[in-house]
Enzyme design. Structure first.
Site, PDB file in Angstrom:
ATOM      1  N   ASP A 322       0.967  -0.994  -0.099  1.00 36.37           N
ATOM      2  CA  ASP A 322       0.085   0.016  -0.012  1.00 36.37           C
ATOM      3  C   ASP A 322       0.931   1.361   0.084  1.00 36.37           C
ATOM      4  O   ASP A 322       2.057   1.029  -0.165  1.00 36.37           O
ATOM      5  CB  ASP A 322      -0.983   0.094   1.175  1.00 36.37           C
ATOM      6  CG  ASP A 322      -0.273   0.358   2.444  1.00 36.37           C
ATOM      7  OD1 ASP A 322       1.043   0.204   2.406  1.00 36.37           O
ATOM      8  OD2 ASP A 322      -0.876   0.208   3.390  1.00 36.37           O
ATOM      9  N   ASP A 324       1.502   4.890   2.255  1.00 37.73           N
ATOM     10  CA  ASP A 324       0.981   5.452   3.621  1.00 37.73           C
ATOM     11  C   ASP A 324       1.518   6.856   3.447  1.00 37.73           C
ATOM     12  O   ASP A 324       2.703   7.120   3.301  1.00 37.73           O
ATOM     13  CB  ASP A 324       1.597   4.810   4.780  1.00 37.73           C
ATOM     14  CG  ASP A 324       1.648   3.287   4.651  1.00 37.73           C
ATOM     15  OD1 ASP A 324       0.453   2.663   4.932  1.00 37.73           O
ATOM     16  OD2 ASP A 324       2.468   2.536   4.266  1.00 37.73           O
ATOM     17  N   ASP A 405      -3.284   4.846   2.685  1.00 35.75           N
ATOM     18  CA  ASP A 405      -3.556   5.033   3.918  1.00 35.75           C
ATOM     19  C   ASP A 405      -3.410   6.557   4.294  1.00 35.75           C
ATOM     20  O   ASP A 405      -2.127   7.050   3.712  1.00 35.75           O
ATOM     21  CB  ASP A 405      -2.802   4.206   5.049  1.00 35.75           C
ATOM     22  CG  ASP A 405      -3.657   3.045   5.610  1.00 35.75           C
ATOM     23  OD1 ASP A 405      -4.735   2.683   4.783  1.00 35.75           O
ATOM     24  OD2 ASP A 405      -2.928   2.119   6.267  1.00 35.75           O
TER      25      ASP A 405
HETATM   26  P1  UTP Z   1       2.307  -1.202   6.406  1.00 31.14           P
HETATM   27  O1  UTP Z   1       1.527  -2.281   6.971  1.00 31.14           O
HETATM   28  O2  UTP Z   1       1.790  -0.263   5.621  1.00 31.14           O
HETATM   29  O3  UTP Z   1       3.653  -1.636   6.212  1.00 31.14           O
HETATM   30  O4  UTP Z   1       2.639  -0.238   7.939  1.00 31.14           O
HETATM   31  P2  UTP Z   1       4.807  -1.284   5.369  1.00 31.14           P
HETATM   32  O5  UTP Z   1       6.157  -1.332   6.220  1.00 31.14           O
HETATM   33  O6  UTP Z   1       4.603  -0.038   4.643  1.00 31.14           O
HETATM   34  O7  UTP Z   1       5.023  -2.460   4.448  1.00 31.14           O
HETATM   35  P3  UTP Z   1       4.379  -2.423   2.729  1.00 31.14           P
HETATM   36  O8  UTP Z   1       5.530  -2.092   2.071  1.00 31.14           O
HETATM   37  O9  UTP Z   1       3.191  -1.458   2.746  1.00 31.14           O
HETATM   38  O10 UTP Z   1       3.841  -3.878   2.638  1.00 31.14           O
HETATM   39  C1  UTP Z   1       3.386   0.929   7.840  1.00 31.14           C
HETATM   40  C2  UTP Z   1       3.630   1.499   9.160  1.00 31.14           C
HETATM   41  O11 UTP Z   1       2.693   1.803   9.933  1.00 31.14           O
HETATM   42  C3  UTP Z   1       2.471   1.256  11.171  1.00 31.14           C
HETATM   43  C4  UTP Z   1       3.108   0.109  11.069  1.00 31.14           C
HETATM   44  O12 UTP Z   1       3.730  -0.382  12.319  1.00 31.14           O
HETATM   45  C5  UTP Z   1       4.091   0.110  10.352  1.00 31.14           C
HETATM   46  O13 UTP Z   1       5.434   0.600  10.859  1.00 31.14           O
HETATM   47  N1  UTP Z   1       0.926   1.178  11.282  1.00 31.14           N
HETATM   48  C6  UTP Z   1       0.234   0.297  10.346  1.00 31.14           C
HETATM   49  C7  UTP Z   1       0.529   1.525  12.511  1.00 31.14           C
HETATM   50  O14 UTP Z   1       1.114   2.122  13.021  1.00 31.14           O
HETATM   51  N2  UTP Z   1      -1.034   1.327  12.630  1.00 31.14           N
HETATM   52  C8  UTP Z   1      -1.650   0.682  11.830  1.00 31.14           C
HETATM   53  O15 UTP Z   1      -2.930   0.846  12.018  1.00 31.14           O
HETATM   54  C9  UTP Z   1      -1.264   0.339  10.827  1.00 31.14           C
HETATM   55 MN    MN Z   2       2.648   0.458   3.691  1.00 32.90          MN
END
Ligand code: UTP
Ligand code: MN
Length: 481
Positions: A322, A324, A405
């Site tokens: 995804d 973020d 997100d």
């Molecule tokens: P992600 O699940 O998007 O992981 O969460 P990522 O490292 O970006 O991996 P990919 O590339 O998308 O697969 C990003 C960060 O946001 C935090 C997670 O702990 C992670 O460090 N996070 C995610 C939260 O703090 N709360 C949430 O509800 C979701």
């Molecule tokens: Mn991510």
């Protein structure tokens, strides 16, 4: 701001002197090689017998108790914590068990002293100095042990799909250590003294080194449940509990789910509709395209805002599941309510296939300093699915679905939110574990609370948070644990 009840908490779980029958002796148990459950057990037993056993190392510690470590191991650990000049005795766990048996601290005998010379072997000496917590290590993107880490990650995933997060975490920590090694492991001897690798993980590694594959990993991959759970939890909006219920009702794939006539919620319907697209990795160039769209919308609705690409892309990954974004505004309060405006704008521009906003529910006075009950934090946040204009194989226009997100943080919490949302997930978990167990602090994506001082520690930059936690600063590109 701090609830009065919290202020009264003394130095956390480090017992005050009066609880100890032997105030002149303060023990600290090293977790490395002893393991956390044995450490907890011995700590509690010691306290029950009137010994003072501290959870964190400090200048008041008189005896550093360790198991299966050499004197060099312990000194290296102390140095890594900035305590290279401690006058504390470094003793074997035998000293503690003898003392517990005697009912009082015994003299340090020859057999209680630690071995000085580590057993020889170049790589082994190197692994001995690997710190236990992933947040103490630099883990770049390149991985010299991908075959081994893939195997352990698969077992971790399977454990999580069985709702066994503890086992999952053990495999994840093992994988993370291998990922941080500077070279490929070809021989089990290289792993002697390596932290976080339990018997189970070592067996898997040994099988792969000796035969090229691990039976357990291969049979897991083939198992009906693993395959079905992976497909079902791969649907946006479907968690382990729902997928498990479906599986027990005989649903193993998307076709069967569609046929079953299950009522799906709005997120799950969108997840099912865009299943194939959402399973494709998002490329960096797609992330950049979306970054431009999001930034334009946010700045139009709230000039002066800052939009930061976080998650895996901030760590330098070239693809992700995804995208973020963290949004803030230098004037605290201005950021409130920005999400609905941005979402409306993106909707009018026809960028959104799905969105669901959750309101900010974090209040320091109400929620702090205890970590939130779930891993979910309390920011104003929007889960979306973007539809990006693209062409299919035949060149026909179509929309490619991508998960995005959006998270909004008040400016005063920005450094914590940035650190918390940059990941990796394991790096974050380890940071929190370190804070709690080694520093008696509580870290979240909102704040850092020091239980020793009974107050919040402020930070405007990530560097300051690492400093509060007595950790070396680790750049985002080295947080790929
Ligand atoms: P992600 O699940 O998007 O992981 O969460 P990522 O490292 O970006 O991996 P990919 O590339 O998308 O697969 C990003 C960060 O946001 C935090 C997670 O702990 C992670 O460090 N996070 C995610 C939260 O703090 N709360 C949430 O509800 C979701
Ligand atoms: Mn991510």
């Amino acid at each position: 701001m701090v609830p009065p009840k919290r202020r009264k908490v003394s130095s956390g779980s480090s017992r005050p002197d009066k609880a100890s029958k032997f105030p002149q002796v303060v023990s600290y148990l090293l977790e490395r090689k002893m393991g956390s459950s044995r450490r907890t057990f011995l700590t509690q037993l010691g306290r029950k017998k009137g010994f003072r056993v501290d959870d964190t190392f400090s200048e008041s510690v008189t005896h550093v108790v360790s198991e299966k470590n050499t004197g060099d191991d312990v000194r290296r650990w102390l140095t890594s914590q900035g305590h290279d000049r401690t006058p504390a005795h470094l003793v074997d766990v035998g000293w503690l068990t003898d003392s517990l048996g005697a009912g009082h601290p015994v003299d340090i005998l020859e057999r209680h002293k630690l071995r000085e010379q580590p057993t020889s072997g170049g790589c082994e000496v190197a692994t001995l100095s690997i710190p236990v917590y992933a947040c103490q290590r630099r883990t770049a993107l390149n991985n010299n042990n991908a075959i081994l880490t893939d195997a352990l990650s698969l077992l971790a995933e399977n454990a999580e799909l069985c709702d066994d997060d503890k086992r999952g975490l053990a495999f994840r920590r093992g994988a993370a250590v291998l990922r941080s090694l500077p070279e490929a492991v070809t021989n089990m001897r290289q792993l002697r003294g390596c932290p976080c690798l339990g018997e189970h993980s070592l067996k898997v590694i040994q099988d792969i080194l000796e035969t090229g594959a691990s039976c357990e990993v291969e049979s897991t991959k083939q198992s009906e449940r693993y395959q079905a759970m992976k497909v079902l939890t791969g649907i946006f909006g479907v968690g382990v509990k729902t997928a498990d219920q479906w599986f027990r009702d005989g649903i193993q794939n998307l076709h069967q789910l569609r046929q079953s006539g299950r009522t799906l919620n709005r997120a799950q319907r969108a997840g099912l509709a865009h299943y194939d697209d959402l399973g494709l990795p998002v490329t960096k160039s797609e992330a950049d395209t979306i970054a431009n769209i999001v930034e334009e919308a946010v700045l139009a609705e709230l000039p002066g805002s800052r939009v930061t690409l976080v998650g895996g892309f901030r760590r330098g990954k070239l693809s992700g599941h995804d995208v973020d974004f963290l949004i803030t505004h230098p004037q605290e309060g201005r950021e409130e309510g920005v999400i609905p405006k941005v979402v409306s704008r993106l909707e009018v521009q026809d960028f959104l296939l799905y969105h669901k906003t959750s309101r900010n529910s974090y209040m320091e006075s109400k929620d702090g300093p205890a970590p939130p009950a779930s891993s979910m934090d309390h920011f104003e946040r929007c889960f979306t699915i973007f539809g990006l204009a693209t062409g299919d194989a035949e060149g026909r226009a179509r929309r490619r679905a991508v998960r995005v997100d959006l998270v909004v943080s008040p400016f005063s919490q920005f450094a914590f939110a940035l650190l918390g949302w940059t990941g990796s997930k394991l790096f974050e978990r380890e940071l929190r574990r370190w804070a709690t167990r080694e520093k008696n602090m509580t870290l979240s994506s909102h704040a850092l609370y020091d239980n020793n001082q009974g107050r919040y520690l402020k930070a405007a930059r990530e560097e300051e948070i690492f400093a509060h936690l007595s950790l070396d600063y680790i750049a985002p590109s080295d947080r790929n644990a």
